[in-house]
Scaffold this motif. Structure first.
Motif, mmCIF file in Angstrom:
data_model
loop_
_atom_site.group_PDB
_atom_site.id
_atom_site.type_symbol
_atom_site.label_atom_id
_atom_site.label_comp_id
_atom_site.label_asym_id
_atom_site.label_seq_id
_atom_site.Cartn_x
_atom_site.Cartn_y
_atom_site.Cartn_z
ATOM 1 N N TRP A 70 1.400 6.729 42.598
ATOM 2 C CA TRP A 70 0.576 7.859 42.139
ATOM 3 C C TRP A 70 1.305 8.846 41.227
ATOM 4 O O TRP A 70 0.680 9.641 40.542
ATOM 5 N N MET A 121 -2.547 12.827 34.077
ATOM 6 C CA MET A 121 -3.741 13.668 34.162
ATOM 7 C C MET A 121 -3.696 14.829 33.173
ATOM 8 O O MET A 121 -4.737 15.397 32.838
ATOM 9 N N SER A 125 -11.929 11.427 34.513
ATOM 10 C CA SER A 125 -10.477 11.298 34.512
ATOM 11 C C SER A 125 -10.030 9.914 34.981
ATOM 12 O O SER A 125 -10.499 9.400 35.999
ATOM 13 N N SER A 126 -9.109 9.334 34.229
ATOM 14 C CA SER A 126 -8.629 7.980 34.516
ATOM 15 C C SER A 126 -7.963 7.850 35.880
ATOM 16 O O SER A 126 -7.854 6.751 36.412
ATOM 17 N N ILE A 127 -7.532 8.962 36.432
ATOM 18 C CA ILE A 127 -6.816 8.904 37.703
ATOM 19 C C ILE A 127 -7.656 8.220 38.774
ATOM 20 O O ILE A 127 -7.134 7.562 39.670
ATOM 21 N N VAL A 132 -2.722 14.518 43.134
ATOM 22 C CA VAL A 132 -3.872 14.550 42.220
ATOM 23 C C VAL A 132 -4.566 15.913 42.297
ATOM 24 O O VAL A 132 -4.815 16.553 41.279
ATOM 25 N N ILE A 174 -2.981 11.509 47.119
ATOM 26 C CA ILE A 174 -4.029 12.046 46.239
ATOM 27 C C ILE A 174 -4.173 13.554 46.451
ATOM 28 O O ILE A 174 -4.184 14.332 45.496
ATOM 29 N N SER A 212 -15.674 13.718 36.849
ATOM 30 C CA SER A 212 -14.423 13.416 37.558
ATOM 31 C C SER A 212 -14.510 13.819 39.022
ATOM 32 O O SER A 212 -14.036 13.101 39.902
ATOM 33 N N SER A 248 -6.118 18.166 32.930
ATOM 34 C CA SER A 248 -6.343 17.122 33.922
ATOM 35 C C SER A 248 -7.686 16.420 33.865
ATOM 36 O O SER A 248 -7.726 15.218 33.829
ATOM 37 N N PRO A 265 0.503 8.184 37.248
ATOM 38 C CA PRO A 265 -0.895 8.524 36.930
ATOM 39 C C PRO A 265 -1.187 10.030 37.073
ATOM 40 O O PRO A 265 -1.953 10.589 36.292
ATOM 41 N N ALA A 266 -0.540 10.679 38.064
ATOM 42 C CA ALA A 266 -0.769 12.127 38.217
ATOM 43 C C ALA A 266 -0.251 12.878 36.989
ATOM 44 O O ALA A 266 -0.902 13.804 36.492
ATOM 45 N N TYR A 298 -7.675 4.219 39.792
ATOM 46 C CA TYR A 298 -6.624 3.534 40.562
ATOM 47 C C TYR A 298 -7.094 3.355 42.004
ATOM 48 O O TYR A 298 -7.794 4.216 42.549
#
Ligand SMILES: [Fe+2]
Ligand SMILES: [Fe+2]
Lengths: 113, 314
Positions: free
Chosen positions: B190, B197, B108-110, B128, B124, B44, A2, B193-194, B113
């Protein structure tokens, strides 16, 4: 995984220069927390702070948000003297099993000993 | 200790599933690999405060507001534990921070958003943080001692994050039609995108194999993703929400939920910096650092004066 960001195709991992560990900011402190009365302080991590008083405040916020401790020590990381963790320092004990109670065969009849 | 002996000892430690500690000899690539992963993890946590902090002033009740502040504060703490662990490898906090600010290291790219509604705060926490937990539980078994210990501490705090998120979702789906629609809209945005991760398929992950051999990483990306999907799909169904994946189906034979293909173009685009908010997130972080400069300078000066005063009276 992650929070591990993969390299995009064609990308190189960033260079790290560990030869010059420059600290421009606050010094580093090691944090020790006594979880409850009767227990020793235990190392929990480190933090940066300008002075001891602020380090203790930050340790409270950073490491004991859920009543994980009743007492905090902070020590300048630079002041800690550590052993060389190569095994040689500890090896001599391994051939001295007679220092342990289990080395001695005592008959059961003798009772608690 | 000679490099030869060090190398043998390092191999023995990894083989025996013991932990490598800061002063042990370790291969340069192991050190670099760990610094990179732990720094990204720390970054992150820190950048991850932004999307949620965005809703602190607009939380629907005082209780939700207090909870959200506590959660965001935890994430700052997680950043601290991880930077602290990374510093044991000989990299300075200043250098790590500089690499985040300059974009040389990523997060982290998450977190690129946007959080468009209050339901996103719920999504989230549930999705997430939920995905992070799956990953972090496994990372407790990582081979580097300080990283492993940081994960143990973080895992203790994370389940509160996921549960408060799910509780927000529960409140919404029990509410008005409009609130239900908000919850559905949040999972629509979400869910994918999750899943991203967990990273690319293992076959496409250049570092994956070596990280597994060094036991930095213990379970493969795709397997972790599957664990997350299997635990989360029933939770979505319990809420009465639809998962935005027409190909999602339960595989009776394996007992696993099968998902459709992830949009890898979007994944790589966001990683390369073209996600919806990449620039804003870093700009905000740099601004916070610059705005705090006078506080750091004042604190340093105060500490210097205190030392001087003590020196005199002693
Ligand atoms: Fe976290
Ligand atoms: Fe979290």
């Amino acid at each position: 995984m992650s929070y591990d960001v993969p390299l995009a195709p064609g990308e190189q991992p960033e260079d790290l220069d560990l030869s010059t560990v420059a600290e421009h900011g606050f010094p580093l402190w090691e944090v020790f927390v006594r979880a409850k009365r009767g227990l020793s302080h235990t190392h929990v991590g480190s933090l940066h702070a300008p002075d001891a008083e602020t380090a203790i405040q930050n340790a409270r916020d950073g490491y004991t948000r859920r009543a994980e401790g009743v007492s905090v020590w902070v020590v300048r990381s630079a002041e800690i003297v550590a052993s060389d963790d190569a095994e040689s320092l500890f090896e001599p004990f391994e051939d001295k099993p007679y220092r342990h109670p289990t080395f001695y065969d005592i008959p059961d009849e003798v009772g608690q000993l | 200790m000679s490099e030869h002996a060090g190398r043998a000892r390092f191999a023995a430690i990894i083989e025996a599933d013991e932990k490598v500690e800061p002063r042990d000899w370790m291969p340069d690539e192991y050190r670099a690999n760990l610094i990179r992963q732990m720094a990204q993890h720390a970054h992150s946590e820190v950048i991850g405060m932004q999307p949620e902090a965005n809703w602190i002033t607009r939380a629907p009740t005082l209780m939700r507001k207090a909870i959200l502040i506590a959660k965001v504060q935890d994430e700052a703490g997680h950043g601290l534990y991880l930077y602290s662990a990374a510093e044991t490898l000989g990299v300075s906090r200043d250098e790590l921070q500089e690499m985040l600010h300059s974009g040389r290291q990523k997060y982290s790219s998450i977190f690129n958003y946007p959080t468009l509604s209050w339901a996103d705060v719920g999504a989230i926490g549930w999705l997430v943080d939920g995905a992070a937990i799956v990953n972090q539980i496994v990372l407790q078994g990582t081979s580097y001692g300080p990283y492993s210990r940081a994960m143990v501490k973080i895992c203790k705090e994370e389940s509160f994050h996921a549960r408060q998120g799910y509780s927000i979702m529960m409140a919404l789906v029990e509410g008005s039609d409009e609130q239900k629609a908000m919850a559905q809209d949040a999972i629509d945005r979400w869910w994918w995108p999750a899943l991203m991760m967990f990273g690319p398929h293992d076959a496409e992950s250049s570092h994956s194999e070596r990280s597994m051999a060094w036991k930095i990483k213990r379970i493969k990306n795709d397997d972790l993703r599957q664990m997350f999907v299997d635990q989360t799909v029933p939770q979505a169904h319990y809420l009465g929400l639809t998962i935005p994946d027409p190909d999602l189906e339960f595989d009776e034979e394996t007992g696993h939920w099968r998902i459709g293909e992830i949009d890898w173009d979007e994944f790589w685009r966001t990683i390369k910096g073209d996600g919806p908010l990449n620039r804003e997130r870093i700009a905000h972080k740099v601004k916070a650092w610059e705005d705090g400069r006078w506080v750091r300078e004042a604190a340093t000066e105060y500490a210097r004066k205190q030392r001087a005063r003590l020196g005199k009276s002693a």
